[in-house]
Design an enzyme around this catalytic site. Structure first.
Site, mmCIF file in Angstrom:
data_model
loop_
_atom_site.group_PDB
_atom_site.id
_atom_site.type_symbol
_atom_site.label_atom_id
_atom_site.label_comp_id
_atom_site.label_asym_id
_atom_site.label_seq_id
_atom_site.Cartn_x
_atom_site.Cartn_y
_atom_site.Cartn_z
ATOM 1 N N SER A 197 19.562 83.417 57.780
ATOM 2 C CA SER A 197 18.896 82.582 56.787
ATOM 3 C C SER A 197 18.565 83.410 55.537
ATOM 4 C CB SER A 197 17.645 81.938 57.399
ATOM 5 O OG SER A 197 17.134 80.912 56.570
ATOM 6 N N ASP B 186 22.795 73.350 62.766
ATOM 7 C CA ASP B 186 21.946 73.845 61.677
ATOM 8 C C ASP B 186 21.571 72.673 60.765
ATOM 9 O OD1 ASP B 186 20.762 75.105 59.504
ATOM 10 O OD2 ASP B 186 22.247 76.712 59.422
ATOM 11 N N HIS C 223 19.460 76.462 63.387
ATOM 12 C CA HIS C 223 19.473 77.402 62.269
ATOM 13 C C HIS C 223 19.078 78.817 62.668
ATOM 14 C CE1 HIS C 223 19.267 78.685 58.135
ATOM 15 N NE2 HIS C 223 17.989 78.981 58.231
#
Length: 251
Positions: A62, A190, A220
């Site tokens: 991320s 995700d 995610h």
């Protein structure tokens, strides 16, 4: 998020593992009020310098993936693994404003969590809401994971400090210029940076020899649901490019 994966990698005996807390995150330094990825990368570079590591096998998820690509641009990466990385946009593209909108839409939930803190764990809807940006299913998070996530959310000013500069600055550029062996990991469920809208920038801009792995059934932040799978794919990729350990280290 790395508490299960980092030990699995270290236990192979082939790598030393640093899993730093970024500025503005739970347990990290405060940093400036308006943060950006450059400042986060500066902090990681200072840590690498303190350890005497000129380069390392960089892994990021991320926002950490965005920072990982920035560290690669600075020449600090031997290999680069980006797991659902952020930053896959230019200065003015719809996906950039979509992700910022998602974070802004989460403001009421964030404020509610700040107000209730650990008491929010008693609410039956907490597990469902918490899993949406994190895991593929509610069952992907344990009670311990939920408590950690709530603690992190209530001690993470960076959550909104990063948004102002994200609005003003472009995402990742010059990806095609990298000569670092790169591994892009795309997570099937995700919901924060869903494929293919948020991965197209990487799949079209990264060099053609980039390794792309699709992780099925995970959200995610797959380290919560599938720590062994994530550790295995990191080690398998870095092993291709890592120097063999000294003989003494193998004894």
């Amino acid at each position: 998020m790395w508490k299960r994966v980092a030990p699995l990698i270290a236990d192979t005996g082939r790598y030393e593992v640093l899993a730093p807390t970024l500025p503005g995150h739970n347990g990290g330094v405060r940093g400036r009020y308006f943060l950006d990825t450059a400042e986060l990368a500066d902090d990681v570079e200072r840590r690498l310098d303190a350890l005497g590591w000129d380069t390392a096998h960089i892994v990021g998820n991320s926002l950490g993936g965005w920072v990982a690509f920035e560290l690669d641009r600075r020449g600090r990466a031997r290999t680069l693994t980006g797991i659902a990385p952020a930053g896959g946009w230019r200065r003015f593209t719809p996906v950039k404003f979509e992700i910022i909108g998602k974070f802004l839409a989460g403001l009421p939930v964030w404020l509610f969590t700040l107000a209730l803190r650990e008491r929010v764990l008693r609410l039956p809807i907490t597990r469902y809401l918490a899993h949406l940006p994190v895991s593929g299913t509610p069952e992907g998070l344990s009670d311990e994971d939920l408590a950690d996530i709530i603690d992190d959310v209530t001690h993470c000013p960076a959550y909104y400090q990063l948004l102002v500069k994200s609005l003003l600055l472009p995402g990742l550029a010059e990806l095609a210029d990298s000569r670092t062996p790169t591994h892009l990991v795309i997570c099937e469920k995700d919901r924060v940076l869903p494929h293919p809208r948020f991965t197209r920038h990487f799949t079209t801009q990264l060099p053609s020899d980039t390794v792309v792995t699709h992780l099925d059934g995970v959200g995610h932040i797959p380290m919560f649901e599938a720590p062994q799978r994530v550790a295995d794919l990191i080690v398998a990729f870095t092993d291709r490019y890592a120097a063999p350990p000294p003989q003494s280290a193998a004894l």
